[in-house]
Design a protein around this motif. Sequence first.
Motif, short mmCIF file in Angstrom:
data_model
loop_
_atom_site.label_atom_id
_atom_site.label_comp_id
_atom_site.label_asym_id
_atom_site.label_seq_id
_atom_site.Cartn_x
_atom_site.Cartn_y
_atom_site.Cartn_z
N PRO A 134 49.05 2.24 14.00
CA PRO A 134 50.19 1.36 13.80
C PRO A 134 49.79 0.03 13.19
N GLU B 52 51.03 -4.15 12.83
CA GLU B 52 51.79 -5.16 13.54
C GLU B 52 53.04 -5.51 12.74
N ALA C 115 55.83 -3.89 11.94
CA ALA C 115 56.69 -2.88 11.33
C ALA C 115 56.10 -1.51 11.60
N PRO C 116 56.96 -0.48 11.68
CA PRO C 116 56.44 0.88 11.84
C PRO C 116 55.67 1.29 10.59
N PRO D 116 58.67 4.22 8.27
CA PRO D 116 60.05 4.16 8.77
C PRO D 116 60.88 5.39 8.46
N TYR E 281 55.46 -1.75 22.69
CA TYR E 281 55.97 -1.24 21.41
C TYR E 281 57.48 -1.35 21.38
N ARG F 20 56.83 5.84 13.82
CA ARG F 20 58.05 5.03 13.90
C ARG F 20 57.96 3.96 14.99
N GLN G 117 56.72 0.50 16.63
CA GLN G 117 56.34 -0.81 16.10
C GLN G 117 55.55 -1.57 17.16
#
Length: 262
Positions: free
Chosen positions: A28, A30, A32-33, A36, A202, A236, A238
């Motif tokens: 992941p 930081e 934003a996913p 998306p 998350y 997906r 975040q």
Amino acid sequence: MLLRRSSETLRLSLIHLRPFSHAAAITPKEGAPLDPLAPLEYLEGLPRPDPKHAETIMAVPRASSGKIISAKERKAGRVPSIVFEQENGEEGGNKRLVSVQAKQVRKLVDHLGQSFFLSRLFELEVRSEFGGAGDLIEKVRVLPRKLHLHSATDAPLNVTFLRAPSSALLKVDVPLVFRGEDASPGLRKGSYLNVIKRTVKYLCPADIVPPYIDVDLSELDVGQKLVMRDLKVHPRLQLLQSPDQPVCKIAGSGAQEKKKSK
């Protein structure tokens, strides 16, 4: 403390782990996913809720709040609770005062552990009376957002629930489960595991809230660490914390530490 640390630590270490596939490994970023457009479904190789733990939490409406009312509810074997709409991943409007059965909440928390209870979705059924005979007022999927336990007895004192429709984005402290200790080169040399974080926050689409996150220790040697960006999660999700924040480290053995200090 909300729950005695020793019992929670033991539960984290004894949980049965499912096989992990590096083919599903997603790192992941930081803010934003990672992807998306990824499908909103649990991916192969990543943890998903065990259906054997699925349970409908029963509730009845509560007319008012306050210390006296709450004390009466607890004396009657009920836990004063609140159901909120989610807003920005947290408590929003459309508040409903309810009470749930203390024995049911206690059973779920004892069985799952507090961190795992707070990272799992449940059906909540609000009826005019307990026992299933009363009129149905609301039936909704929820995430337990907060849980307060008695410091001495671990009896549930109150619970906050968030409604979790498929459109919701929920802030969740997802518990970490450490595995691969037997294969870790550092641990095999006599070093020890220094656990720095036991949960990571998350922002999760409601349909894919992970029950926990696998943390693979099998390749870690002495002095090596894992940070939050190393965790393998659904694309997906975040991450809401610094990706460089450490999760765990393989620290030197007692003998090595003494030799360094001389």
